[in-house]
Motif scaffolding. Sequence first.
Motif, PDB file in Angstrom:
ATOM      1  N   MET A   1       0.797  -1.369   0.038  1.00 38.15           N
ATOM      2  CA  MET A   1       0.077   0.048   0.021  1.00 38.15           C
ATOM      3  C   MET A   1       0.842   1.118   0.178  1.00 38.15           C
ATOM      4  N   LEU A   2       0.489   2.224  -0.749  1.00 32.73           N
ATOM      5  CA  LEU A   2       1.207   3.598  -0.891  1.00 32.73           C
ATOM      6  C   LEU A   2       1.201   4.314   0.410  1.00 32.73           C
ATOM      7  N   THR A   3       2.493   4.712   0.913  1.00 33.04           N
ATOM      8  CA  THR A   3       2.502   5.780   2.015  1.00 33.04           C
ATOM      9  C   THR A   3       2.979   6.858   1.771  1.00 33.04           C
ATOM     10  N   ARG A   4       3.013   7.161   0.641  1.00 30.58           N
ATOM     11  CA  ARG A   4       4.050   8.534   0.210  1.00 30.58           C
ATOM     12  C   ARG A   4       3.119   9.169  -1.244  1.00 30.58           C
ATOM     13  N   LEU A   5       2.823  10.363  -1.297  1.00 31.10           N
ATOM     14  CA  LEU A   5       2.112  10.991  -2.303  1.00 31.10           C
ATOM     15  C   LEU A   5       2.784  12.397  -2.629  1.00 31.10           C
ATOM     16  N   VAL A   6       3.119  12.218  -3.924  1.00 26.06           N
ATOM     17  CA  VAL A   6       3.620  13.627  -4.404  1.00 26.06           C
ATOM     18  C   VAL A   6       2.582  14.292  -5.297  1.00 26.06           C
ATOM     19  N   GLN A   7       2.014  15.560  -4.925  1.00 24.70           N
ATOM     20  CA  GLN A   7       1.047  16.242  -5.770  1.00 24.70           C
ATOM     21  C   GLN A   7       1.623  17.754  -6.256  1.00 24.70           C
ATOM     22  N   LYS A   8       1.250  17.777  -7.376  1.00 23.53           N
ATOM     23  CA  LYS A   8       1.806  18.991  -8.119  1.00 23.53           C
ATOM     24  C   LYS A   8       0.793  20.104  -8.612  1.00 23.53           C
ATOM     25  N   HIS A   9       0.661  21.326  -8.184  1.00 19.74           N
ATOM     26  CA  HIS A   9      -0.428  21.986  -8.554  1.00 19.74           C
ATOM     27  C   HIS A   9       0.013  23.002  -9.765  1.00 19.74           C
ATOM     28  N   ARG A  10      -0.947  23.395 -10.690  1.00 16.02           N
ATOM     29  CA  ARG A  10      -0.497  24.332 -11.666  1.00 16.02           C
ATOM     30  C   ARG A  10       0.416  25.677 -11.386  1.00 16.02           C
ATOM     31  N   PHE A  11       0.191  26.215  -9.996  1.00 16.25           N
ATOM     32  CA  PHE A  11       0.902  27.336  -9.749  1.00 16.25           C
ATOM     33  C   PHE A  11       2.112  26.935  -9.048  1.00 16.25           C
ATOM     34  N   LEU A  12       2.901  25.809  -9.621  1.00 14.84           N
ATOM     35  CA  LEU A  12       4.284  25.843  -9.028  1.00 14.84           C
ATOM     36  C   LEU A  12       4.141  25.262  -7.526  1.00 14.84           C
ATOM     37  N   VAL A  13       3.154  24.765  -7.233  1.00 13.66           N
ATOM     38  CA  VAL A  13       2.986  24.487  -5.738  1.00 13.66           C
ATOM     39  C   VAL A  13       3.013  22.783  -5.683  1.00 13.66           C
ATOM     40  N   THR A  14       4.124  22.246  -4.513  1.00 11.21           N
ATOM     41  CA  THR A  14       3.875  20.882  -4.542  1.00 11.21           C
ATOM     42  C   THR A  14       3.830  20.260  -3.160  1.00 11.21           C
ATOM     43  N   GLN A  15       2.752  19.500  -3.156  1.00  8.03           N
ATOM     44  CA  GLN A  15       2.460  18.964  -2.005  1.00  8.03           C
ATOM     45  C   GLN A  15       3.060  17.522  -1.687  1.00  8.03           C
ATOM     46  N   GLU A  16       3.788  17.201  -0.525  1.00 10.94           N
ATOM     47  CA  GLU A  16       4.253  15.763  -0.382  1.00 10.94           C
ATOM     48  C   GLU A  16       3.527  15.195   1.148  1.00 10.94           C
ATOM     49  N   LEU A  17       2.996  14.235   0.966  1.00  8.35           N
ATOM     50  CA  LEU A  17       2.463  13.720   1.900  1.00  8.35           C
ATOM     51  C   LEU A  17       3.195  12.189   2.359  1.00  8.35           C
ATOM     52  N   ASP A  18       3.356  12.071   3.564  1.00  4.40           N
ATOM     53  CA  ASP A  18       3.968  10.834   3.995  1.00  4.40           C
ATOM     54  C   ASP A  18       3.453  10.322   5.319  1.00  4.40           C
ATOM     55  N   ILE A  19       3.075   8.948   5.154  1.00  2.00           N
ATOM     56  CA  ILE A  19       2.341   8.152   6.476  1.00  2.00           C
ATOM     57  C   ILE A  19       3.445   7.698   7.035  1.00  2.00           C
ATOM     58  N   VAL A  20       3.873   7.965   8.161  1.00  2.00           N
ATOM     59  CA  VAL A  20       5.012   7.535   9.068  1.00  2.00           C
ATOM     60  C   VAL A  20       4.606   7.442  10.611  1.00  2.00           C
ATOM     61  N   ASP A  21       4.821   6.143  10.891  1.00  2.00           N
ATOM     62  CA  ASP A  21       4.265   5.755  12.067  1.00  2.00           C
ATOM     63  C   ASP A  21       2.831   5.979  12.511  1.00  2.00           C
ATOM     64  N   ASP A  22       2.685   6.784  13.319  1.00  2.00           N
ATOM     65  CA  ASP A  22       1.207   7.390  13.781  1.00  2.00           C
ATOM     66  C   ASP A  22       1.010   8.522  13.389  1.00  2.00           C
ATOM     67  N   GLU A  23       1.487   9.127  12.131  1.00  2.00           N
ATOM     68  CA  GLU A  23       1.270  10.541  11.910  1.00  2.00           C
ATOM     69  C   GLU A  23       1.283  10.675  10.314  1.00  2.00           C
ATOM     70  N   VAL A  24       1.004  11.829   9.817  1.00  2.00           N
ATOM     71  CA  VAL A  24       0.908  12.246   8.481  1.00  2.00           C
ATOM     72  C   VAL A  24       1.871  13.279   8.326  1.00  2.00           C
ATOM     73  N   ARG A  25       3.025  13.294   7.672  1.00  2.00           N
ATOM     74  CA  ARG A  25       3.961  14.455   7.500  1.00  2.00           C
ATOM     75  C   ARG A  25       3.682  15.057   6.392  1.00  2.00           C
ATOM     76  N   VAL A  26       3.421  16.297   6.314  1.00  4.21           N
ATOM     77  CA  VAL A  26       3.039  17.045   5.029  1.00  4.21           C
ATOM     78  C   VAL A  26       4.081  18.252   4.793  1.00  4.21           C
ATOM     79  N   CYS A  27       4.597  18.421   3.665  1.00  8.44           N
ATOM     80  CA  CYS A  27       5.397  19.525   2.984  1.00  8.44           C
ATOM     81  C   CYS A  27       4.718  20.035   1.987  1.00  8.44           C
ATOM     82  N   ILE A  28       4.331  21.253   2.022  1.00 11.27           N
ATOM     83  CA  ILE A  28       3.883  22.222   0.842  1.00 11.27           C
ATOM     84  C   ILE A  28       5.135  23.032   0.440  1.00 11.27           C
TER      85      ILE A  28
END
Length: 211
Positions: free
Chosen positions: A1-28
């Motif tokens: 099962m996928l635990t990391r997702l990288v999404q790009k928006h048309r306005f040069l914004v990248t959102q990275e989501l990682d499921i790590v242990d008991d939390e979701v880490r988000v980097c925008i």
Amino acid sequence: MLTRLVQKHRFLVTQELDIVDDEVRVCIKSPWREEKLRVMLTVLNPEPVIKKSRLEFTSRVNGETLLSLYSGRPNTAQFNDFVSSLKQRAQEEYNAFAGLKASANRQMFAGNSDEEAPDFDTSNADEAARARHEVDAEKVDDAMRMLTTYLDAEAIGPLILALEALKADPQNESHLDRVVHAFSAVGVTQGAVLTYAPYLGVLLSDEPRGW
């Protein structure tokens, strides 16, 4: 099962989501700034809400949006796989936390039983007591961070101060007592406190006190 997702928006914004242990880490990330945040899985409602082109995961406590994903990005297969993983992990973490609370409640009410108390072997009582009062300062710090992020800091001010003292001196039982009493004083907010800072449930269940 996928635990990391990288999404790009048309306005040069990248959102990275990682499921790590008991939390979701988000980097925008954007050309102008970078924002990072963490969301405890126990907090997330595992059933997301569709809002236009986004899929949003809300808080179990107050219904506010905690995670907002661009629907179908980077592609449908990866997006659906990650969402399935996130829903499953959120439910698992909440179930584990709910089991902890049920165990703590059984310990509290056990003292009301009329049955004869069992004859426990007390040869290792001192060792057990030391283990019971061992406090992880890093987890206390994480609990404080989550509480001040998602709850009204003024309303739980005494609890935050008690946790700060415990973090500074984790083996001082008087600080642990102070946390117990401060938690009792928050009243109806106790459920929200335990949802956002489940480590407090561990500390409180280890304490053979009523509150």
